[in-house]
Write a protein that holds these residues in place. Structure first.
Motif, mmCIF file in Angstrom:
data_model
loop_
_atom_site.group_PDB
_atom_site.id
_atom_site.type_symbol
_atom_site.label_atom_id
_atom_site.label_comp_id
_atom_site.label_asym_id
_atom_site.label_seq_id
_atom_site.Cartn_x
_atom_site.Cartn_y
_atom_site.Cartn_z
ATOM 1 N N THR A 150 5.791 42.600 -41.312
ATOM 2 C CA THR A 150 6.180 41.762 -40.185
ATOM 3 C C THR A 150 6.150 40.286 -40.561
ATOM 4 O O THR A 150 5.211 39.825 -41.208
ATOM 5 N N SER A 151 7.171 39.557 -40.154
ATOM 6 C CA SER A 151 7.222 38.112 -40.377
ATOM 7 C C SER A 151 7.193 37.390 -39.035
ATOM 8 O O SER A 151 7.635 37.925 -38.016
ATOM 9 N N LEU A 152 6.671 36.185 -39.058
ATOM 10 C CA LEU A 152 6.527 35.402 -37.832
ATOM 11 C C LEU A 152 7.248 34.074 -37.968
ATOM 12 O O LEU A 152 7.016 33.325 -38.921
ATOM 13 N N GLU A 153 8.122 33.785 -37.015
ATOM 14 C CA GLU A 153 8.788 32.486 -36.926
ATOM 15 C C GLU A 153 8.217 31.760 -35.705
ATOM 16 O O GLU A 153 8.474 32.160 -34.572
ATOM 17 N N LEU A 177 0.854 39.892 -29.159
ATOM 18 C CA LEU A 177 0.425 41.281 -29.331
ATOM 19 C C LEU A 177 1.391 42.240 -28.652
ATOM 20 O O LEU A 177 1.684 43.319 -29.175
ATOM 21 N N VAL A 178 1.885 41.856 -27.492
ATOM 22 C CA VAL A 178 2.880 42.676 -26.799
ATOM 23 C C VAL A 178 4.142 42.790 -27.645
ATOM 24 O O VAL A 178 4.739 43.865 -27.772
ATOM 25 N N ALA A 179 4.545 41.663 -28.254
ATOM 26 C CA ALA A 179 5.735 41.667 -29.098
ATOM 27 C C ALA A 179 5.555 42.591 -30.296
ATOM 28 O O ALA A 179 6.482 43.318 -30.683
ATOM 29 N N VAL A 180 4.365 42.578 -30.903
ATOM 30 C CA VAL A 180 4.094 43.453 -32.046
ATOM 31 C C VAL A 180 4.291 44.914 -31.651
ATOM 32 O O VAL A 180 4.811 45.724 -32.434
ATOM 33 N N ALA A 181 3.917 45.250 -30.433
ATOM 34 C CA ALA A 181 4.029 46.637 -29.968
ATOM 35 C C ALA A 181 5.476 47.089 -29.825
ATOM 36 O O ALA A 181 5.748 48.295 -29.799
ATOM 37 N N THR A 182 6.422 46.153 -29.745
ATOM 38 C CA THR A 182 7.834 46.536 -29.579
ATOM 39 C C THR A 182 8.515 46.872 -30.901
ATOM 40 O O THR A 182 9.626 47.394 -30.901
ATOM 41 N N ARG A 191 10.647 41.312 -37.444
ATOM 42 C CA ARG A 191 10.547 39.858 -37.302
ATOM 43 C C ARG A 191 10.209 39.516 -35.863
ATOM 44 O O ARG A 191 10.707 40.141 -34.921
ATOM 45 N N ILE A 192 9.344 38.509 -35.700
ATOM 46 C CA ILE A 192 9.005 37.997 -34.373
ATOM 47 C C ILE A 192 9.265 36.500 -34.368
ATOM 48 O O ILE A 192 8.704 35.767 -35.187
ATOM 49 N N VAL A 228 11.252 36.881 -29.357
ATOM 50 C CA VAL A 228 12.359 37.762 -29.723
ATOM 51 C C VAL A 228 11.949 38.558 -30.953
ATOM 52 O O VAL A 228 11.588 37.982 -31.988
ATOM 53 N N THR A 229 11.998 39.873 -30.848
ATOM 54 C CA THR A 229 11.639 40.727 -31.974
ATOM 55 C C THR A 229 12.877 41.434 -32.513
ATOM 56 O O THR A 229 13.853 41.645 -31.785
#
Length: 215
Positions: free
Chosen positions: A100-103, A124-129, A135-136, A152-153
């Protein structure tokens, strides 16, 4: 019937503690395993492997605890503000992995602590999607305390987990009780209502857009 929104304060605290323990038990267990290898092995390569495992797991445990301190903890007295730069630091430490990458596109500013805690919990909610990683992208909408956030994921098999919007809305899950699995989105919903934010989801292609906008 006891609903999630009527959750007793003691139960809320206990379930949040369970969530934090769940996040750190894996790297702590890996540290213990590495120490056992150091004690039992004479082979130099295995000892080096154990040392690498211990170092990696210690960094991971530290990052998860720092994230939890800001996302779930008091982080200062009542009315305190938190630097979004600090939020970015703990977010990057928490997210760093091979999948996973984070912007991070949130301007650095001092915001009320519950608003920053909401942002970290939305992460954390975004990670679950994106269960298989991806990418997040995290950005701010509007300005300062009057604004909101957009996450945005994108990733393979992106989806809106079952019951997630329900837990965020404070609605009771099936059976009428809440567990450690559901406590984090429930807590996110509590934070959102506290700061006057409404959360919505949109499944778009191979990604999910989470919008947190002022009511």
């Amino acid at each position: 019937m006891t609903t999630a929104i009527d959750l007793d304060k003691l139960d809320l605290a206990a379930l949040l503690c369970s969530r934090v323990c769940h996040d750190v038990i894996s790297p702590v267990g890996a540290i213990v395993n590495g120490l056992e290898v150091l004690e039992d092995e004479d082979d130099a390569s295995m000892k080096q492997f154990a040392l690498d495992l211990i170092a990696k797991s210690a960094r991971q445990a530290s990052a998860r605890l720092q994230f939890a301190r800001l996302a779930f903890g008091a982080a200062g007295s009542a009315g305190a503000q938190i630097d979004t730069g600090d939020a970015e630091t703990v977010a990057r430490g928490f997210i760093v992995d091979d999948r996973t990458s984070l912007e991070w596109q949130v301007p650095r500013a001092l915001l009320p602590k519950n608003r920053v805690k909401l942002l970290l919990n939305l992460l954390l909610v975004a990670v679950a999607t994106i269960p298989r990683g991806g990418r997040i992208a995290v950005s701010a909408t509007g300005e300062g305390e009057a604004g909101g956030f957009r996450l945005v994921t994108a990733g393979s098999h992106a989806r809106i987990p079952p019951h997630l919007p329900q837990f965020l809305a404070g609605e009771p899950p099936e059976g009428g009780s809440i567990d450690a699995h559901a406590i984090q989105p429930h807590y996110t919903g509590l934070l959102a209502r506290e700061v006057g934010i409404a959360i919505s989801f949109a499944l778009e292609g191979e990604g999910v857009t989470i919008t947190a906008a002022p009511v």
